[in-house]
Design a protein around this motif. Structure first.
Motif, short mmCIF file in Angstrom:
data_model
loop_
_atom_site.label_atom_id
_atom_site.label_comp_id
_atom_site.label_asym_id
_atom_site.label_seq_id
_atom_site.Cartn_x
_atom_site.Cartn_y
_atom_site.Cartn_z
N THR A 1 1.30 -1.74 0.19
CA THR A 1 0.19 -0.04 0.30
C THR A 1 1.22 1.53 -0.03
OG1 THR A 1 -0.11 0.10 2.60
CG2 THR A 1 -1.94 -0.83 1.08
N LYS A 2 2.25 1.36 0.60
CA LYS A 2 2.77 2.26 0.11
C LYS A 2 4.41 1.90 -0.04
CE LYS A 2 4.49 6.20 2.83
NZ LYS A 2 4.06 7.25 4.54
N GLY A 3 4.84 2.33 -1.19
CA GLY A 3 6.70 2.08 -1.27
C GLY A 3 6.81 1.14 -2.04
N LYS A 4 7.86 0.47 -2.22
CA LYS A 4 8.36 -0.50 -2.65
C LYS A 4 9.07 -1.30 -2.19
CE LYS A 4 11.60 2.15 -5.92
NZ LYS A 4 12.14 2.46 -7.33
N CYS A 5 9.33 -2.78 -2.27
CA CYS A 5 10.82 -3.26 -2.54
C CYS A 5 11.13 -4.73 -2.92
CB CYS A 5 9.54 -4.63 -0.98
SG CYS A 5 8.07 -4.92 -0.95
N LYS A 6 11.91 -5.47 -2.65
CA LYS A 6 12.49 -6.15 -2.97
C LYS A 6 11.38 -7.85 -2.04
CE LYS A 6 16.62 -7.22 -2.54
NZ LYS A 6 18.10 -7.56 -3.32
N VAL A 7 10.90 -8.50 -2.85
CA VAL A 7 10.19 -9.93 -2.08
C VAL A 7 10.82 -10.89 -2.88
CG1 VAL A 7 8.70 -12.12 -2.25
CG2 VAL A 7 8.29 -8.64 -2.16
N CYS A 8 11.95 -12.12 -2.40
CA CYS A 8 12.40 -13.53 -2.74
C CYS A 8 11.43 -14.01 -2.49
CB CYS A 8 13.73 -13.53 -2.02
SG CYS A 8 15.15 -11.77 -3.12
N VAL A 9 10.82 -15.41 -2.77
CA VAL A 9 10.11 -16.23 -3.20
C VAL A 9 10.63 -17.20 -3.34
CG1 VAL A 9 8.67 -15.02 -4.73
CG2 VAL A 9 6.94 -16.69 -2.93
#
Length: 125
Positions: A65-73
């Protein structure tokens, strides 16, 4: 309980209890204590905050809902931004790494019998 009404700002913000987390906070908004068969949680990660690689027996859906990120899955890495969401099945390893700026996301989970979280000695790169 027929219903429950509150405001996110009134819910206690705790540190994420996953070993190795940094600058990561959780709020439990809706839980089995309210009579729900699922939980709705809000996470906030400070700039460069981390929830390290881990897995658990519950399924989860994460909505940024806010910002950005790296997701490792599993064995893949994705960049998620505001409006993106991801479903992660039970026992699938995953991690979240925030970039600069605050990150907020909601996470909906089910309640299996075993709610334990297992951390892994793996980096999200």
């Amino acid at each position: 309980m027929d219903y429950y009404l509150s405001n996110v700002s009134q819910v206690k913000k705790d540190l994420v209890p996953i070993k190795g987390s940094k600058g990561a906070y959780i709020q439990w908004l809706v839980t089995k204590d309210h009579g729900a068969h699922y939980a709705v949680r809000k996470f906030t990660l400070e700039p460069y905050g981390i929830i390290p690689m881990h897995y658990h027996k519950y399924q989860e859906t994460v909505v940024i809902t806010k910002g950005k990120c790296k997701v490792c899955v599993a064995d893949k890495t994705y960049e998620l931004k505001e409006g993106d969401y991801i479903f992660i099945d039970a026992n699938v390893k995953h991690a979240f790494v925030n970039y600069e700026g605050e990150l907020e996301f909601f996470c909906i989970i089910d309640y299996p019998d075993d709610m334990s979280i297992h951390t892994l000695d793996e980096k999200c790169e």
